[in-house]
Structure formats: C-alpha cells, structure tokens
Design a protein around this motif. Sequence first.
Motif, PDB file in Angstrom:
ATOM      1  N   ILE A 186       0.955  -1.119   0.037  1.00  0.00           N
ATOM      2  CA  ILE A 186      -0.042   0.144   0.045  1.00  0.00           C
ATOM      3  C   ILE A 186       0.964   1.287  -0.074  1.00  0.00           C
ATOM      4  O   ILE A 186       0.663   2.155  -0.539  1.00  0.00           O
ATOM      5  CB  ILE A 186      -0.696   0.033   1.291  1.00  0.00           C
ATOM      6  N   ASN A 187       1.945   1.304   0.629  1.00  0.00           N
ATOM      7  CA  ASN A 187       2.642   2.157   0.881  1.00  0.00           C
ATOM      8  C   ASN A 187       3.714   2.619  -0.443  1.00  0.00           C
ATOM      9  O   ASN A 187       3.737   3.750  -0.806  1.00  0.00           O
ATOM     10  CB  ASN A 187       4.002   2.197   1.793  1.00  0.00           C
ATOM     11  N   THR A 188       3.971   1.703  -1.261  1.00  0.00           N
ATOM     12  CA  THR A 188       4.535   1.756  -2.817  1.00  0.00           C
ATOM     13  C   THR A 188       3.510   2.162  -3.657  1.00  0.00           C
ATOM     14  O   THR A 188       3.860   3.077  -4.462  1.00  0.00           O
ATOM     15  CB  THR A 188       5.148   0.278  -3.011  1.00  0.00           C
ATOM     16  N   ALA A 208      -3.514   7.420   3.285  1.00  0.00           N
ATOM     17  CA  ALA A 208      -4.112   8.006   4.262  1.00  0.00           C
ATOM     18  C   ALA A 208      -5.126   7.277   5.291  1.00  0.00           C
ATOM     19  O   ALA A 208      -5.306   7.769   6.152  1.00  0.00           O
ATOM     20  CB  ALA A 208      -4.871   9.128   3.616  1.00  0.00           C
ATOM     21  N   ASP A 209      -5.868   6.347   4.606  1.00  0.00           N
ATOM     22  CA  ASP A 209      -6.728   5.595   5.340  1.00  0.00           C
ATOM     23  C   ASP A 209      -5.937   4.667   6.396  1.00  0.00           C
ATOM     24  O   ASP A 209      -6.395   4.520   7.714  1.00  0.00           O
ATOM     25  CB  ASP A 209      -7.446   4.496   4.391  1.00  0.00           C
ATOM     26  N   ILE A 210      -4.749   4.290   6.159  1.00  0.00           N
ATOM     27  CA  ILE A 210      -3.949   3.567   6.958  1.00  0.00           C
ATOM     28  C   ILE A 210      -3.415   4.505   8.330  1.00  0.00           C
ATOM     29  O   ILE A 210      -3.678   4.152   9.320  1.00  0.00           O
ATOM     30  CB  ILE A 210      -2.616   3.055   6.264  1.00  0.00           C
ATOM     31  N   ALA A 211      -2.936   5.625   7.780  1.00  0.00           N
ATOM     32  CA  ALA A 211      -2.489   6.490   8.934  1.00  0.00           C
ATOM     33  C   ALA A 211      -3.882   6.953   9.997  1.00  0.00           C
ATOM     34  O   ALA A 211      -3.637   6.786  11.235  1.00  0.00           O
ATOM     35  CB  ALA A 211      -2.082   7.971   8.510  1.00  0.00           C
ATOM     36  N   GLN A 216      -6.701   5.818  15.095  1.00  0.00           N
ATOM     37  CA  GLN A 216      -8.140   5.694  15.474  1.00  0.00           C
ATOM     38  C   GLN A 216      -8.610   4.198  16.244  1.00  0.00           C
ATOM     39  O   GLN A 216      -9.125   3.989  17.301  1.00  0.00           O
ATOM     40  CB  GLN A 216      -9.345   6.169  15.041  1.00  0.00           C
ATOM     41  N   GLY A 217      -7.996   3.137  15.197  1.00  0.00           N
ATOM     42  CA  GLY A 217      -8.252   1.826  15.543  1.00  0.00           C
ATOM     43  C   GLY A 217      -7.175   1.002  16.216  1.00  0.00           C
ATOM     44  O   GLY A 217      -7.372   0.129  17.143  1.00  0.00           O
ATOM     45  N   ALA A 218      -5.996   1.072  15.654  1.00  0.00           N
ATOM     46  CA  ALA A 218      -4.813   0.158  16.018  1.00  0.00           C
ATOM     47  C   ALA A 218      -4.276   0.577  17.240  1.00  0.00           C
ATOM     48  O   ALA A 218      -3.819  -0.202  18.292  1.00  0.00           O
ATOM     49  CB  ALA A 218      -3.940   0.032  14.751  1.00  0.00           C
TER      50      ALA A 218
END
Length: 340
Positions: A186-188, A208-211, A216-218
């Motif tokens: 995803i980063n690449t 952006a979703d990951i960040a 908020q979640g992890a």
Amino acid sequence: MRTQHPTEEQLHALRGVTMPVKDLVQRFGFPMRTYETVPLITKALNDAGLTTKPDFARCRREIAVTIVDLDDKDPEPIVEPAEGFQPTVGLQRQFLIGDLPSARGKLEFVGPDASLAAAVHIMRTGNYSQVPVIAGTSDLRGVVTWKSVARLLHMPKPAASLSDVMETSVEVAETHQQLFPRLPLINTKGFLLVRERDGVFSGIITTADIADWFHQGALPFFLVGEIEEKLRRVLAPIPSESIALLQPKNRKTGNIEDMMFGQYIILLDPDGRKPEHAKHANQNWSLLGWSTTDRVNFVRQLNLVREIRNRIAHFNAKPLSEADLDTLKRFVRILDDHLP
C-alpha cells in the motif's frame, strides 16, 4: 464471567453445523468475543478435537462459521512481521483488510464505457487520487489515476478516451486477508482495491486511510497490549499461591501469564469479592512496596483500562474517544514508574 462450556458430547453434536459467530459465542454463555472469552472457547473446541472454518476469532460476528474437525482446519499462512512493527502480546487476533472502514465503504467507480471526463469528475468532486474502472460489480478493468491522466500532456491525441489513460495492473486484496503483510505494498502503490469473498469490490484502502485507522483503531490495541505486558512485569513479586487462588480448578498454574485481565484487579483490590481475596490483596499490595502510589486510585484506573479493553476486544467497537486514549496512555506512564 460465566465460563460453563457445552459438554464434549454437545460439542461433538455440532460437528458440521454452520452458524453465525455471535451464535457460537452465545452457546458458551458469553454475550460477545473478548480477549478473555476467545481463548476459552478455542480451548474448549480444541479439547473436543474441533475448530471452526473460517476461524471464529478473526471474522465479523455476523459471518457464519462451520464446526469442523481440528485436522480439517485451513493451514495458517506463514507471515514474517515487518521489522520494528510487531504486535504485542495483548493482540489476540490478526488485523484484517476488512477491519478498515474504507475497505467496506461506498466504492465509487466508472464502467468501461464511461468517458474520461466522467472519471475525472468523480476524482475531483470526491477528492480521490484514483477511480476504478469496473464492469458490473466484480469485473475489474483497471484504474484511472491523476498520474495516468497527467500522461495526456505528452500525448498527441486531442480527444483521449478512458482506455488511453487506464492502468490495467492493479493490486487487489480480499476483506478476510491479513492487513500487516500488505502495508509495504500500500505504501509503494499508494492504494489497494478491496473485494469481498464473492468477488464484489467493496472499497479501496489508501495510505491516508492507514494513517487515520492506525491512530483511531490500531493504537488502542497496541496500548492495551503494552499495558498488559508491563502489568505482568510490575506484578511479578506477587506469589504464585495468590495467583492460583483466582484461577479455575482445572487451570491453577500459578503463572501470572495465565491470568485474565479482570483477575489483575482482584489481586490488588482491597474490596475483594471474597474475604480471602481481600486478605491476599492486602498482602500482595504490601509486597509491591509502592509507598508513593495510591492503591484505591491505581485499582480504579486499572478497572477503567479493563472496561476500555473489553470494548475494543468486541471487534465491532466504535473508535475510542480521545479521553479513552488518554486514559490508556496515562496508565502506561504509571506502570513505567514501577518497572524494575
């Protein structure tokens, strides 16, 4: 917590039966999956030579699982965790692609016969960096991105079509697959298209979703894991007999690693559930030698952590509030002060 399981006979009668995860959990007398109930259910099933397909601990509670023989379980993929990004002991399940809200959000896409202008309009109005090109709901043809649109500047064609700028090599994952091994991808690539098991595309994950999800979640999962690991270290002076007193008759190991989170509170609570609990709690607190720590406040804060922990372990919980995150962070600092 009620820990009465179905008998082995009753469990064997379920072999081959399919039911939603929530129904399976309720058959064991629990209202929901938590860090405490999942290991208990798993052990009871395994002791009867059974398991579930797919793994009930990793599914949404509405997903149906089938009770199968233990040797019929799907093999777990071997995943090498990314260096410096390993979950702590508090995590009892892998994070899945479908755990991210955007993986099952409203996916906007265009059909293969759409105009390039229609695709660009969706990206502009939705502030998207890409838009998929899908025939029906599951036939992926490609993706249009701002980078591919920019190539038009170097093309001699005055009127370009969707196919002129569409990228056909697209990375795809399914909602039931693990998230962590796909983070570098995803980063690449910048994004990852997501589909359900039936092939229907359900969402898209971006960096952006990951960040946003990690915060908020992890983050709460990692904080709770850190708290439990440090809590076990600071409570190490407590004797094994005090620990065994709180454990079920068939699991009296005396090891603090085998305790449930709620039992940590009973170890120290002056208002124990039973007189012998309170007596041992007084002795345990004395052994810790925390002369500058208020016992009542420590136990109260530990109970707050337990409540937050149970909420996030439900797997369908809403993101924690900033106040809850602050509670977890404050308790981490308290434990840091008592680490040897």
